[in-house]
Motif scaffolding. Structure first.
Motif, short mmCIF file in Angstrom:
data_model
loop_
_atom_site.label_atom_id
_atom_site.label_comp_id
_atom_site.label_asym_id
_atom_site.label_seq_id
_atom_site.Cartn_x
_atom_site.Cartn_y
_atom_site.Cartn_z
N HIS A 102 63.94 -11.06 53.18
CA HIS A 102 63.57 -9.71 53.64
C HIS A 102 62.82 -9.81 54.97
CE1 HIS A 102 62.79 -5.42 53.36
NE2 HIS A 102 61.58 -5.68 53.82
N HIS A 115 59.53 -5.96 47.82
CA HIS A 115 58.12 -5.60 47.52
C HIS A 115 57.81 -5.47 46.03
CE1 HIS A 115 57.55 -5.37 51.75
NE2 HIS A 115 58.37 -4.35 51.89
N HIS A 136 63.92 -1.22 50.02
CA HIS A 136 62.46 -1.34 49.87
C HIS A 136 62.11 -0.56 48.60
CE1 HIS A 136 62.89 -1.98 54.23
NE2 HIS A 136 61.75 -2.64 54.17
N ASP A 193 59.05 -10.23 55.81
CA ASP A 193 58.96 -8.83 56.24
C ASP A 193 58.59 -8.75 57.72
OD1 ASP A 193 59.29 -6.14 55.94
OD2 ASP A 193 57.48 -5.79 54.79
N ASN A 194 57.60 -7.93 58.06
CA ASN A 194 57.33 -7.64 59.48
C ASN A 194 56.45 -8.67 60.17
OD1 ASN A 194 58.35 -5.30 58.44
ND2 ASN A 194 56.52 -4.10 58.76
N HIS A 200 62.67 -8.06 59.31
CA HIS A 200 63.11 -7.12 60.34
C HIS A 200 62.80 -7.79 61.68
CE1 HIS A 200 62.95 -4.24 57.02
NE2 HIS A 200 61.70 -4.64 56.80
ZN ZN Z 1 60.61 -4.33 55.07
#
Ligand code: ZN
Length: 468
Positions: free
Chosen positions: A69, A269, A232, A319-320, A71
């Motif tokens: 996961h 998540h 998500h 993730d981010n 981005h």
């Molecule tokens: Zn995400």
């Protein structure tokens, strides 16, 4: 794909096979993009005469990490969004940060995703699920880095607002259809590209961003394309509240009622949920992306052990803002130990499985993520001749507890080297880093110049307002 046979010899091999076998004085033979054999060094060397020999002494060879996961474009919010989480109690606000991400041109997007891919390779990632918008803009650029990719084009049809928005849900059906069309186009062009190194999945943004109609269409599309899907799920309490208000049930119950849960779905998540939702996820044998670093930064934790006991397959994601899976793996183990008040469980071997073989399985690659004959040759080498990794007595535990991304010296995907002896071969590292820094300063400067109502947060370096 490799044209010849490579043998990495005189090394330690962490196989992550079913029994977590570790081989000493061992070698790995790689041929046609796959592991041809793993075994005692002398034996393997004799079996593959004429192979290209790589000295693995002082190093440990293990499968590369699967980041299920991430981005890539959001790397532009590094150092900013980590400290801007939304409230966990009412009144809830719309979005995951009070500052918008600057809009990026196609070239700027490419600069950022290349930085993200570089960080991923440097820290030992071999496979990544990229969940983004207009992925076609940069698909070629990340494919060129040599990483194994599962590309997912984010779909939603909530007309206005963001995750956790307490406002009404107005459907924009045309928006949903556009997202589906982009997914289909991305799939037609990229699924199976680069000898199968690139695949394409289906992505629903989040339960509070998608109408029942869109979720049904996306589920049908997943079935038609015969691929992996992602969403998500139960990410923040604002999302849970929004879904309860509009759909009169919990987010996971909303997905279950629509028939969206399945064993090829990756739910990212799964933090803000009740027992019954965990049971539903487990019953459907869904995959869970444990995004430990962002979870810790938000001060929220999934109940990973419980999800696993209910039947979920646990993988990991960054993730981010970061791509370092070594840090994700360690943070995940630490978080679970703190949450469970248990100083032994999860074991490092467990965390290592989440970050490798389980992630590959979630991404629909059962023949990857472990070093066994016939498996995809996606592997990394770690230099253990470093102060923080010595003594080298229990390599898995030492690496999970003490390892750093920069201990990864070599990265191979599909039998091809992406990094060799500390040098990234598929990218110009200095140029990539310099360009990403330039684009970040320009893009944030442009945003603040255009929106004087927005203010940089404490600690921000002086900014020159960029022209145009
Ligand atoms: Zn995400």
């Amino acid at each position: 794909m490799a044209q010849h046979t490579t043998v990495i010899k005189d090394t330690t091999v962490v196989t992550i096979d079913r029994d977590d076998t570790i081989l000493y004085d061992a070698a790995v033979a790689i041929k046609d993009g796959r592991v041809a054999s793993v075994g005692p060094s002398r034996e393997i060397v004799a079996r593959f005469p004429g192979a290209h020999a790589v000295d693995g002494s002082g190093k440990v060879v293990m499968p590369g990490f699967a980041n299920i996961h991430t981005h890539f474009t959001l790397i532009i919010a590094k150092g900013i969004y980590e400290d801007l989480s939304p409230p966990h109690k009412p009144p809830f606000t719309s979005g995951l940060a009070p500052l918008p991400v600057p809009e990026l041109s196609r070239d700027e997007m490419i600069a950022m995703v290349r930085l993200a891919a570089l960080e991923a390779i440097r820290s030992g990632t071999t496979a990544a699920l990229e969940d983004g918008s207009n992925v076609e803009n940069y698909a070629q650029s990340i494919a060129d880095t040599g990483l194994r990719l599962l590309l997912c084009e984010k779909a939603w049809d909530k007309a206005k607002g963001n995750i956790g928005d307490p406002g009404p849900f107005d459907v924009d059906a045309a928006l949903g259809d556009e997202c589906i069309a982009r997914t289909e186009a991305l799939h037609a062009k990229w699924h199976g590209a680069c000898n199968g190194r690139i695949t394409v999945g289906v992505s629903a943004w989040a339960p509070d961003m998608c109408s029942p109609d869109l979720l049904r269409k996306l589920r049908a599309l997943q079935h038609k394309l015969d691929t992996v899907a992602t969403i998500h799920l139960n990410q923040v309490w604002g999302e849970v509240s929004a879904v309860e208000k509009i759909r009169n049930r919990k987010p996971t119950e909303y997905l279950a009622d629509i028939g969206f849960l399945n064993d090829r779905l990756i739910c990212a998540h799964c933090r803000c949920m009740v027992r019954e939702e965990e049971r539903l996820l487990g019953e459907a044998r869904t995959n869970v992306a444990f995004n430990a670093c962002i979870a810790a930064r938000r001060g929220l934790s999934p109940r990973v052990h419980d999800l696993q006991e209910f039947g979920c397959n646990i993988g990991m994601g960054s993730d981010n803002m970061a791509e370092d899976m070594v840090e994700v793996m360690r943070t995940g183990m630490f978080m679970e130990r703190v949450r469970r008040e248990d100083g032994r469980q999860p074991a490092p071997e467990q965390a290592m499985r989440w970050a490798t073989v389980n992630g590959y399985r979630a991404m629909g690659i059962p023949d990857g993520g472990s070093l066994e004959a016939g498996k995809k040759a996606d592997l990394i080498m770690i230099d253990f001749r470093r102060a923080h990794l010595v003594p080298r007595l229990r390599v898995v535990s030492t690496f999970v507890h003490q390892g750093q991304g920069r201990d990864v010296t070599d990265v191979m995907v599909d039998g091809a080297w992406l990094m060799r002896e500390g040098k990234v071969l598929t990218m110009d590292e200095d140029a990539t880093v310099a360009e990403a820094q330039r684009v970040s300063e320009t893009a944030w400067g442009r945003l603040f110049a255009k929106r004087p109502d927005l203010k940089p947060i404490a600690g921000w370096q002086p900014m020159s307002a960029a022209a145009g």
